[in-house]
Structures are given as structure tokens and as C-alpha cells.
Motif scaffolding. Sequence first.
Motif, short mmCIF file in Angstrom:
data_model
loop_
_atom_site.label_atom_id
_atom_site.label_comp_id
_atom_site.label_asym_id
_atom_site.label_seq_id
_atom_site.Cartn_x
_atom_site.Cartn_y
_atom_site.Cartn_z
N GLY A 40 5.96 1.60 -3.15
CA GLY A 40 5.17 0.82 -2.21
C GLY A 40 3.76 1.34 -2.07
N TRP A 42 0.88 3.18 0.30
CA TRP A 42 0.78 4.20 1.35
C TRP A 42 -0.69 4.42 1.67
N ASN A 142 9.25 6.23 6.59
CA ASN A 142 8.01 5.55 6.23
C ASN A 142 6.80 6.47 6.31
N LYS A 171 3.51 4.26 5.25
CA LYS A 171 3.80 3.10 4.41
C LYS A 171 3.13 1.87 4.99
#
Length: 172
Positions: A40, A42, A142, A171
Motif C-alpha cells: 500500500g 504510506w 496501519n 497507511k
Amino acid sequence: MKKIFLPAILILLFVVKNLSAQGMMPPDPIKSPLLESMMGTWVSNPYEMMGEKMTDEVTQSMIMNGQFMQINVKSTASSGFVYEALIVIAPSNDGTFTGWAFDIFGKNAVTSYTGTSKDNQMFVTGTSNWGTEIRNITMEGNVMLANVSFKMKDANGKEMPEMTAAITYNKK
């Protein structure tokens, strides 16, 4: 163009058919809960590096049938300077990995990485012409925490004082 395109497609189909008939299939994707948690985009909290306030955006994804991890880094300094890097990590199922980083400073700044991962942590060592780096990365849901240490060389090849940073990524 059509005259070249059709034979190229036929040749590609022939090669793929023969490779699969000979058992030449790609390996299964690397499976790692740690790597999966790192996928993902960040964004870092601002941190101090080389007298500047830096903010990073890092995008991580598995590529090439899950055999490699691609990391795109864009760091923006308070002065407006923008640093960019492309990192490719080749993980193994045993938790070890190798990798390479390419950045805006060109081929003389290519960094080679080795490391290990266990549970929710990744331990990375990098070497290049400019010096060495150590990264200890911990995943906490996260939040990705990176403790970084750099030993760089100046233009004359003399080692500069060690630089460290504790970077917190959230995240996106």
C-alpha cells in the motif's frame, strides 16, 4: 504492421505452450504475512534528515507474479528538494532477501541490500559507493516504524558522522 504483429503473437503462443508443456511455469508467489502488511501507500510524519524536515510517500507492491517487492519513494524536504527512488526487493520464503535501490543520483548511487525478516520486523543492510545504511522496520497494524542509520562518505571519500532517524509512516 499487421504482417509483423500476427507472426509475433504466434511465436509468443508457441513459446508459452512449449514452456508450460516442459514444466517451465513460474514459481508460486512469495507468501509472507509481513510483506502483505507492508503493501500500500504510506506517508511519513515529518522527520529531521541532513538539517531538513523531510516527509516521505512510499508505495509498496508485489510485482512479477509475487516474486519481487517494488518500493517507490518520494521524499520532499522543507527546502523544496524532492528525492525519488525505486527499490526492488527479492524476498525468499525463508525470510531472507536481497534487493537494489536506484535513485535520482544515478548509477553511482545504486545500493545493494541484504536482510532478514521475522514476525513483524524487517532488518535491512544496504551498501553503495556513497556509504552504508541500516534499517530496522517494524509493522504495527496501519503504522510502519523505521529506525534508520546512515554512514555516508563526503566528496573525498571520507566518512561523515553517522546520521539516524526514527520515521513513523501511516497507511494512506
